[in-house]
Scaffold this active site. Sequence first.
Site, PDB file in Angstrom:
ATOM      1  N   ARG A  20       0.823  -1.215   0.000  1.00 17.05           N
ATOM      2  CA  ARG A  20       0.000   0.000   0.000  1.00 17.05           C
ATOM      3  C   ARG A  20       0.851   1.256   0.000  1.00 17.05           C
ATOM      4  O   ARG A  20       1.785   1.382   0.789  1.00 17.05           O
ATOM      5  CB  ARG A  20      -0.890   0.018   1.252  1.00 17.05           C
ATOM      6  CG  ARG A  20      -1.518  -1.313   1.587  1.00 17.05           C
ATOM      7  CD  ARG A  20      -2.235  -1.288   2.929  1.00 17.05           C
ATOM      8  NE  ARG A  20      -3.345  -0.355   2.953  1.00 17.05           N
ATOM      9  CZ  ARG A  20      -4.015  -0.039   4.058  1.00 17.05           C
ATOM     10  NH1 ARG A  20      -3.662  -0.546   5.237  1.00 17.05           N
ATOM     11  NH2 ARG A  20      -5.017   0.811   3.996  1.00 17.05           N
ATOM     12  N   GLY A  59      -6.761   8.220  -3.092  1.00 16.39           N
ATOM     13  CA  GLY A  59      -6.975   7.622  -4.402  1.00 16.39           C
ATOM     14  C   GLY A  59      -5.964   8.015  -5.468  1.00 16.39           C
ATOM     15  O   GLY A  59      -6.121   7.656  -6.620  1.00 16.39           O
ATOM     16  N   ARG A  86      -7.097   8.273   9.569  1.00 19.75           N
ATOM     17  CA  ARG A  86      -6.437   9.564   9.376  1.00 19.75           C
ATOM     18  C   ARG A  86      -7.456  10.623   9.763  1.00 19.75           C
ATOM     19  O   ARG A  86      -8.658  10.342   9.858  1.00 19.75           O
ATOM     20  CB  ARG A  86      -5.993   9.748   7.930  1.00 19.75           C
ATOM     21  CG  ARG A  86      -7.168   9.762   6.982  1.00 19.75           C
ATOM     22  CD  ARG A  86      -6.759   9.674   5.531  1.00 19.75           C
ATOM     23  NE  ARG A  86      -7.905   9.189   4.771  1.00 19.75           N
ATOM     24  CZ  ARG A  86      -7.879   8.700   3.563  1.00 19.75           C
ATOM     25  NH1 ARG A  86      -6.747   8.613   2.927  1.00 19.75           N
ATOM     26  NH2 ARG A  86      -8.968   8.295   2.951  1.00 19.75           N
ATOM     27  N   SER A 140       0.821  52.126   2.799  1.00 20.98           N
ATOM     28  CA  SER A 140       0.109  50.927   2.400  1.00 20.98           C
ATOM     29  C   SER A 140       0.961  50.250   1.342  1.00 20.98           C
ATOM     30  O   SER A 140       1.260  50.848   0.309  1.00 20.98           O
ATOM     31  CB  SER A 140      -1.265  51.292   1.841  1.00 20.98           C
ATOM     32  OG  SER A 140      -1.923  50.110   1.431  1.00 20.98           O
ATOM     33  N   ASP A 192       2.122  45.722  -7.369  1.00 30.20           N
ATOM     34  CA  ASP A 192       3.138  46.464  -8.114  1.00 30.20           C
ATOM     35  C   ASP A 192       4.530  46.246  -7.530  1.00 30.20           C
ATOM     36  O   ASP A 192       5.510  46.173  -8.270  1.00 30.20           O
ATOM     37  CB  ASP A 192       2.816  47.968  -8.127  1.00 30.20           C
ATOM     38  CG  ASP A 192       1.940  48.336  -9.321  1.00 30.20           C
ATOM     39  OD1 ASP A 192       1.943  47.557 -10.300  1.00 30.20           O
ATOM     40  OD2 ASP A 192       1.259  49.376  -9.271  1.00 30.20           O
TER      41      ASP A 192
END
Length: 905
Positions: free
Chosen positions: A104, A113, A362, A795, A800
């Site tokens: 596995r 999957g 899990r 700010s 940019d």
Amino acid sequence: MTEPVKRVYAFGKDAQGNNVTEGNTTMKATLGGKGANLAEMANIGLPVPPGFTISCQTCMEYANAGNVWPEGVLDTIHEYRLDLEDRIGKKIGDAEDPLLVSVRSGAPMSMPGMMDTVLNLGLNDESIIGLIKQTENPRFAWDSYRRFIQMFSNVVMGLDGDLFENAINAMKAVRGVKSDTDLTAEDLQELVAEFKGIFTENVSGEEYPALVVDGSVQFPQDPMVQLKLAIEAVFGSWNNPRAVLYRKKNKISDDLGTAVNVQCMVFGNKGNTSATGVAFTRNPANGAKEFYGDYLVNAQGEDVVAGIRNTSPIADLKHVEGLEEAGRELEEIFVLLENHFHDMMDIEFTIEQGKLFMLQTRVGKRTAAAALHIAIDMEKEGLIDKKEAVRRVAPDQLDQLLHPQFDKNADYDVLARGLNASPGAAVGEAVFSSADAVAAAEAGRKCVLVRWETNPDDLAGMIAAEGILTSHGGKTSHAAVIARGMGAPCVCGVEALKIDAEKKQATVAGTDVVIKEGDMISLDGTSGIVVLGAVDLVMPELTGDLDTILEWADEFRKLGVRANADNPEDAKLSRDFGASGIGLCRTEHMFLGERKQIIQTFILNDDDAVREKAVGELFEAQTGDFYGMFKEMDGLPVIVRLLDPPLHEFLESPRALDVEIARLEATGGDKTLIAEKRMLMERIDGFAEQNPMLGLRGCRLGIVYPILPEMQVRAIATATAKLKKEGLDPKPEIMIPLVSTVAELEKLRAVAEKIIAEVAAEEGVELDIEVGTMIELPRAAVTADEIATQADFFSFGTNDLTQTTFGFSRDDVEAEFVPQYLQEHLLPYNPFATIDPGVAKLVEMGVKLGHEGNPDLVCGVCGEHGGDPDSIHTFNKIGLDYVSCSPYRVPVARLAAAQAALEEE
Ligand code: ADP
Ligand code: MG
Ligand code: MG
């Protein structure tokens, strides 16, 4: 000498019943999630079939060496295999009592999957005899053997699974039976022979010389050859295209590798007291506290997920004769696992003749709605605290809740019903293949992927589609699990739907409706409804569980969250979503529509009187805009950015004009009109720039055309004065864009202050409007100490700033080479989506230097990074005051900011 590297780890019990497990749940990087939790389950005394795990690092060494085994590993595997035989008291390939194993995959991050697993390994023409002897069940034994050949051929050798399915179907047709379970032992024995023939015909002897016996390829009889090939295939599956795509989509590193778990088989297909199933400890769709899942009697492994037969709900298990005890034990284990892992778990189990075995656990994937609900419930139950509850919800997942739903007032007829597998509503054209979904999305058309059931090859189409619709499969089917993980709406198991994927159409039982490719359909994954046609969608509100978690998040976060909004509607939405202000109001968006004409008049005229008149009109319009914005955001800051883009963006396209002139000339159009158009074109050409992004724009515009910032500041101040007189508390702030030197800011700040003072005097109100700047050029960031002397706030315009730091023109590079850069790992991720460390360094420098120039400076970010959870972690570390993002990202940012703060603790 170097230390020998430990590459193989045992799990489970020895022959005396002692736990000999070498790993635990914290070792996911080494053992993969599956291996680490198999070890953990064994450690806490759960019934885990014994086995051993080969480390993820071994996979990477093998792959990096060009599929060559690291020195000595094969010997170690050999030792662990012998030890496993000892522990279980059986031998692989034994003709008396053979040991069978599964091989596995299991990576550190769950990739459901995506990679490969082989069951029943160790069967060959001798051990089948032993298996028959031991079980006295020839049917079971031959069924196991044919499954093994089929899986081995498909997964390890890459043969088309249909080759085998067709042979089974042909056999069923000949025998006149419907179900696989109706085939007899003899039928299955015959199938095994046929399968071997298929193997011989389809596997290339040149590629696998070791499999050639007497001149032709034979199905390998040596279990050691089987084992080695299977492990190599699992290693190889780490790099299969669907796994690579899944990692890209989920931001999982390509360097982790997968572990390989070799584990003793247990059998769910040994008759009516055997079963296999998958389950969740709570409902993964809505979070309800209930056992959730499906099982199948007399079946093995993948049968449940594949949706081949219809499954039964897990709650029934304890009422089925012969399975009662296993059913009860399973429910006890659900509780035990939750108490141990403090989370909702996902489980795979098998019952072999009444005895329960745990094959996997899990942390369960869940929808955003379930994540919120479970986090809040678990906090109430005392399983986790508030901080942990806030950590539990993935910010990006919240997007799902902010997804559209069917409008409650919409009128529609239900065409068909299925299972409500993943919430949210989707509207789009029906498409019947993954490729068609991708093509539709690329052409900008919304689509819904309609499939019998999805499989991992459909992943690209599932990502491209708005929603997923299947006619088969339960709530734990592939489509359902993947859709929930992606946050895509999904309705599955719509049995009335008869899909003809070849013809690209589907009929609906009980109706004469035929859904053809391109027909609009709508689905609601919250209720499981399918509708023909497009249903109106609405955005949900911030209420209930989401509100609770966000309130908790607000208790922990340090970063403020503002929104980027340009109009009162967006401003209101931001406020409703919890924004504490507007971090960026772009004014260029206010110059569209009719006003484009006015600004064109301004730009294209030399006559001062005409220009002044145009500016006067713009002033009136802008005053109205700002009045609406500030009113909506009453009491909260609104940063207005002065006009930023190059002026030619407001003008007609010269190319279109060129075409028009040519047409007028060709058709003998009016001479004066043509002359006028030519003049216009010359003027427009005069505004063309080689590189407008780095040309006359931002503050440079205000310096060349001071009348523009004067008008805008006057409009801001006037709207503010008006609202103040109405008794409101407007808090505008003026932001000057694209500053690179302090002198630029000084000049424009003086203009702004002069106008504000004028308006205050005229209106007779006190106006206290802050002036700041955008930091979006490297020069501004590195001279931020100087610039800050003229700024009340910074700010960081990280869009940019990213462009100018990299020297990337975003529109060009994202289309042209960023994808290749990502592919070749020249960039770890797109720096326009998540802040790049180099750009972040400039931000950090700007903040630090800025505070040297002005200790009271307020610093925020208004680029798109402001809504990106990973970037928010970086901004939190840098110590910004706030981030500003699009209104719909505000809840995401609030949560991410809290998680960032908690991570720092
Ligand atoms: P995936 O990661 O795709 O879920 P798994 O390794 O979990 O793959 O295996 C696929 C299926 O095979 C699961 O349904 C599991 O229950 C079954 N399976 C795996 N190993 C065994 C085993 N040792 N005995 C019985 N069933 C097994
Ligand atoms: Mg599994
Ligand atoms: Mg900018």
